[in-house]
Enzyme design. Structure first.
Site, mmCIF file in Angstrom:
data_model
loop_
_atom_site.group_PDB
_atom_site.id
_atom_site.type_symbol
_atom_site.label_atom_id
_atom_site.label_comp_id
_atom_site.label_asym_id
_atom_site.label_seq_id
_atom_site.Cartn_x
_atom_site.Cartn_y
_atom_site.Cartn_z
ATOM 1 N N GLU A 19 0.738 -0.964 -0.050
ATOM 2 C CA GLU A 19 0.180 -0.168 -0.012
ATOM 3 C C GLU A 19 0.800 1.338 -0.062
ATOM 4 O OE1 GLU A 19 -1.487 3.125 0.806
ATOM 5 O OE2 GLU A 19 -1.792 2.563 2.724
ATOM 6 N N CYS A 41 -2.202 9.040 2.895
ATOM 7 C CA CYS A 41 -2.155 8.454 1.468
ATOM 8 C C CYS A 41 -3.520 8.414 0.789
ATOM 9 C CB CYS A 41 -1.904 6.689 1.472
ATOM 10 S SG CYS A 41 -0.146 6.463 2.030
#
Length: 486
Positions: free
Chosen positions: A250, A284
Site C-alpha cells: 500500500e 495516503c
C-alpha cells in the site's frame, strides 16, 4: 530478543556523536529527542525469525475461536489504555489528540471485526466436481511467519489492519515499524502479549533497513507486507520477488476530489477540507487534487480559502489546536520545498504557502491553483496540509485529469446526481471510489490501490486471503471390491 527488551539509551547524544541513527522519539512540536532505542542486533535476527516460525507451528493448531479470543482481548486492552496510547501517538508523530483517539477507536473496531467474523471467513467452501464422484472443498489455511513494514502516520491503525486478520488466520507477524514511532511499536507488541498471544506470535523489532533483506530472504518467512513510499515499495517488491515471497503493498496516493455540482457549496467545501486536512494532510488517501467544474470553481476556492484560514498552529495535545505539526522537521522542509517549487514556476498561492513563525514542524494550510505539469506539485504526492485546486470544463476533462497520475489509490466524486456520479466513478483508475464523501476506512471495506499505489487488499474479508493457502481437498470415494467368485 524482541525490541521491547532493548532499553532506552541513557545518553541520547551518543547516537549522534557516533554517527549511527537509532529509533527515536523526537517530539515534532518541541523538536526534543525524548528517548532513543538501539537497533536490533543483526546477529539476533535469525533467532527472532526462528521464534516466530516455532510459534506459528503451535499457533496454527489452536482453534480459530481461541485465536480470535486473543485478538478480541487485544481490542479490549486497547480501549482500556486509549488515553495513554493516544498521548503516545501525539508525542511521537504529532497527531492532534482528538484524531489520535479516533485512530485507536478504529483500531479496536478492526480487531473486533476479525475476532467476530474471522471464524466464518475461514469456513471451507464446497465445489461440485464436474468430473467424477465425491466432493471438493477449498480450505483457508495459514502460511507461516510474515514481515510487516509499517509507516508512522497511523502508527497503530497500519499495524492492526495487518495483525487482525493474520493472527486470526493463524499466521505470525514480525513488525518493523517506522524509526520515529518506537514506543508505539512496543505498545502494540505489549497489547498482543498481554492479550495472551504466545511469545513469537507478534514480535516488534527495531530492524535496520539494511537488515530487511535478511528477514525476507529467510525461508521461514512466507510473505511481506509494506505500507509506505513508492521507493520503499519498489525495493521490497524486488526483494520479495527475488526470494519468491508473496507481497502486499500500500503505497502513495494523490487522490482526486471531483466536484461535478454542488447543491450545498458549504457542505462540499467542508467535505473537501476534511478530506485534505485530516491528520494534517499526512494520509495516503487524503484528497490532494481538488478538481472542480468551471462554473463552481470561484465559489469553491473562496469557500476553501475561508476554511483553510481557520487552521492555526498549536500544541497537538491541546484540544483547541486546529493545525498540528508535521511528523518531523524534515517532512515540513520537504513539503515546503514542493510548494516553493510550484510558486517559483508560476503557481498561485490562494492561502498559506509558508512556514509559520511558530516553533515546531509546521507548514501553513496551503491552497495552490494554476499548477502545471512541469511543477513538482503536479506529479508528486503532497504529504501535508497543502491542496491543489484545478479548474475543468466538464466531467470528461475531470476524469482525464484525475487519471493523469502515477497513483491510483482512492478517489472522491461529489454530485447530487448519483447516476452522473457513478458514471464518472466507473471511469476512474483507483482502487477505491467514494461518492459524496472523502475516502475513508472501515473494517468491512477493502482498502488498496492500483498503478503505483500498490497491490493487494487490506481490511474486509479480502485481507484474510492475502497470506493464506487456499487449499483444495478433493475426495473420491473408494470403489468397493467385487465379491469373490461373483
Amino acid at each position: 530478543m524482541t525490541a521491547t527488551q532493548h532499553p532506552p539509551t541513557e545518553h541520547p547524544k551518543t547516537a549522534s556523536e557516533s554517527g549511527e541513527r537509532r529509533y527515536a522519539t523526537v517530539n515534532p512540536f518541541t523538536g526534543e529527542t525524548e528517548q532513543e532505542f538501539d537497533y536490533t542486533p543483526t546477529d539476533e535476527i535469525d533467532g527472532i525469525v526462528g521464534r516466530a516460525h516455532t510459534a506459528y507451528q503451535e499457533w496454527r493448531e489452536r482453534s480459530v475461536e481461541d485465536r480470535a479470543a486473543v485478538v478480541r482481548r487485544a481490542a479490549e486492552l486497547m480501549d482500556e489504555r486509549r488515553a495513554d496510547l493516544a498521548a503516545l501517538i501525539t508525542t511521537e508523530m504529532g497527531k492532534r489528540a482528538e484524531e489520535a483517539v479516533g485512530e485507536l477507536k478504529l483500531c479496536s473496531m478492526i480487531l473486533r471485526y476479525y475476532a467476530d467474523n474471522g471464524p466464518a471467513f475461514l469456513e471451507p467452501t464446497s465445489i461440485t466436481p464436474m468430473m467424477g464422484k465425491g466432493e471438493a472443498v477449498v480450505e483457508t489455511r495459514p502460511v507461516g511467519a510474515l514481515l510487516a513494514i509499517e509507516p508512522w502516520n497511523y502508527p497503530f491503525y497500519q499495524v492492526v489492519r495487518v495483525a487482525g486478520p493474520n493472527l486470526v488466520l493463524g499466521n505470525t507477524v514480525i513488525l518493523k515499524h517506522a524509526e520515529n514511532v518506537p514506543q508505539c511499536a512496543m505498545a502494540v507488541e505489549r497489547l498482543f502479549t498481554d492479550a495472551g498471544a504466545p511469545a513469537g506470535v507478534f514480535t516488534n523489532t527495531f530492524l535496520r533497513i539494511a537488515d530487511v533483506e535478511q528477514v525476507i530472504a529467510d525461508p521461514r518467512i512466507q510473505g511481506v507486507t509494506l505500507t509506505g513510499s513508492e521507493r520503499a515499495g519498489s525495493a521490497v517488491a524486488a526483494l520479495a520477488g527475488k526470494h519468491l515471497k508473496k507481497s502486499v503493498l500500500e503505497l502513495g496516493g494523490s487522490d482526486p476530489f471531483i466536484v461535478l455540482d454542488a447543491e450545498d457549496m458549504g457542505a462540499t467545501v467542508k467535505a473537501a477540507t476534511m478530506g485534505r486536512m485530516q491528520n494534517t494532510g499526512q494520509a495516503c488517501t487524503a484528497s490532494k487534487r481538488l478538481i472542480v467544474t468551471e462554473e463552481l470553481f470561484e465559489p469553491f476556492v473562496e469557500g476553501l480559502k475561508q476554511a483553510f484560514g481557520t487552521f492555526a498552529p498549536g500544541d497537538p495535545a491541546d484540544p483547541s489546536t486546529s493545525l498540528a505539526p508535521l511528523s518531523s522537521e524534515r517532512a515540513a522542509q520537504d513539503l515546503h520545498a514542493q510548494i516553493q517549487d510550484a510558486v517559483d514556476k508560476g503557481a498561485t498561492v490562494v492561502a498559506g504557502g509558508r512556514r509559520p513563525e511558530h516553533p515546531g514542524a509546521f507548514v501553513e494550510a496551503t491552497i495552490l491553483t494554476d499548477v502545471t505539469p512541469e511543477m513538482r506539485a503536479y506529479r508528486e504526492e503532497l504529504f501535508g496540509p497543502a491542496a491543489v485546486v484545478y479548474r475543468v470544463k466538464d466531467a470528461d476533462e475531470a476524469v482525464a485529469l484525475a487519471n493523469d497520475s502515477d497513483f491510483g489509490l482512492g478517489a472522491t466524486v461529489m454530485s447530487g446526481d448519483l447516476d452522473r456520479a457513478r458514471s464518472v466513478a466507473d471511469r476512474l483508475e483507483a482502487g477505491m471510489v467514494w461518492i459524496n464523501q472523502p475516502t475513508g476506512s472501515s473494517p468491512e471495506l477493502p482498502f488498496g490501490g492500483v498503478k503505483r499505489s500498490g497491490y493487494g487488499r487490506e481490511l474486509s474479508e479480502l485481507a484474510v486471503f492475502e497470506f493464506a493457502n487456499r487449499r483444495l481437498v478433493r475426495t473420491v470415494p473408494v470403489k468397493k471390491a467385487e465379491p469373490a467368485g461373483g
